[in-house]
Scaffold this active site. Structure first.
Site, mmCIF file in Angstrom:
data_model
loop_
_atom_site.group_PDB
_atom_site.id
_atom_site.type_symbol
_atom_site.label_atom_id
_atom_site.label_comp_id
_atom_site.label_asym_id
_atom_site.label_seq_id
_atom_site.Cartn_x
_atom_site.Cartn_y
_atom_site.Cartn_z
ATOM 1 N N ASP A 103 42.415 63.145 61.517
ATOM 2 C CA ASP A 103 42.877 61.769 61.322
ATOM 3 C C ASP A 103 44.196 61.698 60.558
ATOM 4 O OD1 ASP A 103 41.803 62.669 58.944
ATOM 5 O OD2 ASP A 103 40.196 61.202 58.856
ATOM 6 N N GLU B 134 34.170 54.740 60.543
ATOM 7 C CA GLU B 134 33.478 53.937 59.548
ATOM 8 C C GLU B 134 32.132 53.452 60.081
ATOM 9 O OE1 GLU B 134 34.440 53.943 56.640
ATOM 10 O OE2 GLU B 134 36.483 53.228 56.293
ATOM 11 N N HIS C 200 30.831 58.103 56.402
ATOM 12 C CA HIS C 200 31.842 58.235 57.464
ATOM 13 C C HIS C 200 32.278 59.682 57.648
ATOM 14 C CE1 HIS C 200 35.198 57.454 54.344
ATOM 15 N NE2 HIS C 200 35.595 58.555 54.939
ATOM 16 N N ASN D 61 30.060 56.504 52.223
ATOM 17 C CA ASN D 61 29.324 55.573 53.096
ATOM 18 C C ASN D 61 28.887 56.257 54.407
ATOM 19 O OD1 ASN D 61 31.703 55.794 54.515
ATOM 20 N ND2 ASN D 61 32.285 53.633 54.383
HETATM 21 C C1 GLP Z 1 38.686 60.443 53.879
HETATM 22 C C2 GLP Z 1 38.884 61.358 55.093
HETATM 23 C C3 GLP Z 1 37.601 62.062 55.472
HETATM 24 C C4 GLP Z 1 36.957 62.670 54.251
HETATM 25 C C5 GLP Z 1 36.613 61.578 53.267
HETATM 26 C C6 GLP Z 1 35.935 62.095 52.001
HETATM 27 O O1 GLP Z 1 38.255 59.185 54.224
HETATM 28 N N1 GLP Z 1 39.386 60.642 56.233
HETATM 29 O O2 GLP Z 1 37.888 63.052 56.453
HETATM 30 O O3 GLP Z 1 35.790 63.383 54.609
HETATM 31 O O4 GLP Z 1 37.831 60.933 52.891
HETATM 32 O O5 GLP Z 1 36.919 62.590 51.134
HETATM 33 P P1 GLP Z 1 36.642 63.418 49.847
HETATM 34 O O6 GLP Z 1 36.356 64.796 50.302
HETATM 35 O O7 GLP Z 1 37.911 63.321 49.056
HETATM 36 O O8 GLP Z 1 35.484 62.804 49.149
#
Ligand code: GLP
Length: 247
Positions: free
Chosen positions: A67, A143, A138, A136
């Site tokens: 992404d 989402e 995702h 959440n």
């Molecule tokens: C973002 C990314 C995800 C990632 C998520 C959790 O939203 N698009 O790919 O898994 O954050 O991030 P973190 O690992 O910093 O908790």
């Protein structure tokens, strides 16, 4: 699903890096699906260390990221393109021409999503997809509530994701509201999936993803239907699963 219980963040990072290394050694020209966020940072750091020791060769690896924020250029230090260069691509011998990420500056969402789907197809699909998980539930930027059948699409981020990701930005107002993300369908087409999770803030999402109903309100729950998923999570992320005596 195989679930590996890591002691802590460092242990999680080493175990995940071992799995990615094995993929690169077994298939040097493999297609790695890569993720951003703070969770995989330690995994990338470990891969860089092993590369520096001479144990890994990325020269033939192809990498396709999940992404990118819509509206950020690849040189913006909050973009995921920048993150990937900083944490991995600039530190190993991967050919930057073999790295792919949605173009955050393309305003035409339809055009950019089609282009990215074609990139993934032309690569012949993803061999190993690395995933983090949002609080959440995702994955990528899929989402809660989004249709499972989507390929790359433009997502309107939820407030909880904007709040969670605000810590990386100087001002919450600077967090983009939209992102391009591989869809659940694209993710599910990967031959194998490696999900990493660390910390108490992920415990509920991880429990629901692995043991809950398979529902769009918990995007990661779809992974229960994939036949080659490995989860590497630390004690805190597994705390609810353990409390319930499921592991
Ligand atoms: C973002 C990314 C995800 C990632 C998520 C959790 O939203 N698009 O790919 O898994 O954050 O991030 P973190 O690992 O910093 O908790």
């Amino acid at each position: 699903m195989k679930i590996y219980n890591a002691k802590d963040y460092n242990d999680m990072s080493r175990k995940a890096a071992n799995i990615i290394s094995a993929q690169v050694i077994i298939k040097p020209d493999c297609v790695l699906g890569l993720a951003t966020g703070s969770t995989p940072e330690g995994t990338y750091k470990q891969l860089v260390e092993w590369y520096e020791k001479g144990d890994l060769d990325f020269s033939k690896v192809r990498a396709v990221n999940l992404d990118e924020y819509k509206g950020l250029s690849k040189d913006n230090n909050q973009s995921y393109a920048y993150f990937m260069r900083k944490n991995l691509f600039d530190k190993v011998n991967i050919d930057l021409n073999n790295t792919y990420i949605p173009n955050g500056l393309e305003e035409d969402s339809k055009k950019e999503c089609e282009r990215y789907n074609n990139v993934i197809r032309a690569l012949g699909g993803v061999d190993l997809q690395l995933l983090g998980i949002g609080g959440n539930g995702h994955i990528g930027f899929n989402e809660p509530g989004q249709a499972f059948e989507k390929e790359t699409h433009c997502v309107e981020l939820t407030q909880s994701t904007i709040d969670a990701n605000a810590r990386f930005f100087e001002d919450k107002e600077l967090v983009p509201r939209y992102a391009y993300s591989m869809g659940i369908k694209s993710i599910m087409q990967a031959k194998s999936i490696l999900l990493v999770a660390s910390g108490k803030s992920k415990a509920e999402a991880l429990y629901k993803a692995i043991y809950g109903e398979i529902v769009p309100s918990v995007p990661a729950s779809i992974l229960q239907l994939h036949n080659n998923v490995t989860i590497v999570a630390d004690e805190d992320a597994l705390s609810i699963i353990k409390e319930k005596g499921l592991l």
